[in-house]
Design an enzyme around this catalytic site. Structure first.
Site, short mmCIF file in Angstrom:
data_model
loop_
_atom_site.label_atom_id
_atom_site.label_comp_id
_atom_site.label_asym_id
_atom_site.label_seq_id
_atom_site.Cartn_x
_atom_site.Cartn_y
_atom_site.Cartn_z
N PRO A 65 0.82 -1.22 0.00
CA PRO A 65 0.00 0.00 0.00
C PRO A 65 0.85 1.26 0.00
O PRO A 65 1.80 1.40 0.79
CB PRO A 65 -0.82 -0.14 1.29
CG PRO A 65 -0.96 -1.62 1.46
CD PRO A 65 0.35 -2.19 1.00
N CYS A 66 0.50 2.20 -0.89
CA CYS A 66 1.32 3.40 -1.05
C CYS A 66 0.88 4.55 -0.14
O CYS A 66 1.57 5.56 -0.04
CB CYS A 66 1.27 3.87 -2.50
SG CYS A 66 -0.39 4.34 -3.07
N GLN A 67 -0.28 4.40 0.52
CA GLN A 67 -0.84 5.50 1.30
C GLN A 67 0.10 6.04 2.38
O GLN A 67 0.08 7.25 2.66
CB GLN A 67 -2.18 5.08 1.92
CG GLN A 67 -3.30 4.94 0.91
CD GLN A 67 -3.14 3.74 0.00
OE1 GLN A 67 -2.56 2.73 0.42
NE2 GLN A 67 -3.62 3.81 -1.21
N PHE B 248 3.07 6.71 2.14
CA PHE B 248 4.15 7.48 1.53
C PHE B 248 3.68 8.50 0.50
O PHE B 248 4.41 9.43 0.17
CB PHE B 248 5.14 6.52 0.86
CG PHE B 248 5.49 5.34 1.71
CD1 PHE B 248 6.37 5.46 2.77
CD2 PHE B 248 4.91 4.10 1.47
CE1 PHE B 248 6.67 4.38 3.58
CE2 PHE B 248 5.21 3.00 2.26
CZ PHE B 248 6.09 3.15 3.33
#
EC number: 2.1.1.37
Length: 412
Positions: free
Chosen positions: A170-172, A174
């Site tokens: 999950p990129c959230q 960063f």
């Protein structure tokens, strides 16, 4: 979208009751079906404003689909862009791959087209798991809060059986569009990716994320949480790639961490080279990337450009069918005479639901195409859920380019 009973996601619920400047903060009544959803702290009055907007939008859509709205202004578009042309099927020579955080299948499809046989996919969202199963009935897909949660998985069962491990945690934690809490965000799953690499011991791995992870802000995190735990067993290189450089008609940059178990393999690896270009008339090598209007098969209005980055509808403070991620993106869509709000489920519905400014309304198949998915990729779930899977995905042609570069090394 219609209101639903309270049922916040049990793993990543961030709704709490507290006191705000304009009254008490109340939790959303909308059921969150995504582990990436991070509801906004709003008062009851503020939530009622959004509910009223939602009701008005639903009524306008209902009237349009019942034939009671304005007459359609646009013909149903026939796209000129065919993503599979960018991903000719390769011979993987029996090499296999296992996928983590599979989502709607962007990496999985690109890796498959690059020639790797499928071993298993792990995805916590049940709808995304259903998408993968519908797209590839012969794949082993582990999905949902129990089977799809990588934190519960014992990856040692695949030790020695997998050549490539790939995934986009999950990129959230960063993303510039989020709160950038890094390791303090409970959605940070890079430690689980690292654990999987250590337990499986593949010949190579591909880890993907937003380019913000490669920024100075997270340099210490990358060093301590990704590079240090794996550098003793793998030789790791980091690259940032732009989707339009590989034929995808969208501005979308991604960072990839590519690791090989031996120094010889790492030294033999070459980063993917651009196959397409956009906007630079001096470039004579490669093919021209299509602009958004051309890709969708829309009439020539004398202006075309790459699509702004498609936003996932699952990662913001509320579920939505808008793909806008910034004011700049809104201006770009306006210049292209394309309406990015209230994306319709299909092209017929998009044509019937005339946008307020008369611009071309997008549909789920259009958004999938802009992200590099073929027309027949079957996203499962409500419109916002389909858009969320698309917006969170790696463009398959970009995944294909990276996986192909790894194949060149592993197949020698």
């Amino acid at each position: 979208m219609p209101e639903r009973p309270i049922q916040q996601h049990s793993l990543f619920d961030t709704s709490i009751e507290s006191e705000g400047a304009d009254g008490p903060i109340v939790p959303s009544r909308i059921r969150s079906t995504s582990p990436f959803h991070q509801p906004r702290d709003l008062t009851e009055a503020q939530r009622e404003k959004f509910r009223r907007m939602s009701r008005e939008s639903r009524e306008a859509r209902r009237s349009a689909l019942a034939g009671e709205g304005p007459a359609p202004l646009h013909e149903i578009n026939v796209p000129k862009f065919h993503p599979l042309d960018l991903m000719p099927k390769r011979d993987g020579k029996g090499l296999s791959a296992l996928s983590l955080f599979s989502g709607g299948g962007g990496l999985d499809l690109g890796v498959e087209r690059a020639g790797f046989s499928h071993t298993a996919s792990f995805e916590i969202m049940s709808e995304a798991g259903d998408t993968l199963r519908k797209a590839r009935s012969d794949w082993a897909v582990f999905s949902g809060e129990t089977d799809g949660d990588v934190r519960r998985a014992n990856f040692k069962q695949w030790r020695g059986e997998v050549d490539l491990l790939h995934g986009g945690p999950p990129c959230q934690p960063f993303s510039n569009a989020g709160r950038q809490k890094g390791h303090l965000d409970e959605r940070d799953m890079w430690p689980q990716f690292v654990r999987a690499v250590k337990e499986i011991r593949p010949a190579a791995f591909i880890g993907e994320n937003v380019p913000a992870l490669a920024s100075p802000k997270f340099s210490e995190y990358v060093s301590t949480s990704i590079m240090a735990p794996l550098s003793g067993s793998y030789h790791i290189q980091k690259i940032i790639l732009q989707a339009s450089d590989f034929g995808v008609p969208q501005v979308r940059r991604r960072v990839f961490f590519i690791g090989f178990r031996t120094k010889k393999m790492a030294n033999g690896w070459k980063a993917p080279q651009s196959t397409h270009y956009w906007g630079d008339a001096s470039i004579t090598e490669g093919e021209r990337c299509m602009g958004l209007r051309e890709a969708l098969g829309l009439p020539d209005i004398g202006v075309d450009d790459l699509s702004p980055t498609i936003r996932s509808s699952l990662t913001g403070p509320r579920h939505t069918t808008s793909i806008l991620n910034s004011v700049a993106a809104q201006r770009k869509f306006e210049s292209l005479q394309i309406w990015p709000n209230g994306v319709a489920a299909d092209r017929a519905s998009a044509r019937a639901f005339v946008a307020k400014n008369g611009h071309f309304r997008l549909s789920v198949p259009d958004i999938a195409l802009i992200q590099g998915f073929p027309e027949d990729w079957p996203f499962v779930g409500a419109t916002y859920m389909a858009l969320g899977q698309i917006g969170n995905a790696v463009p398959p042609p970009l995944a294909y380019a990276v996986a192909s570069s790894v194949l060149e090394v592993l197949s020698k």
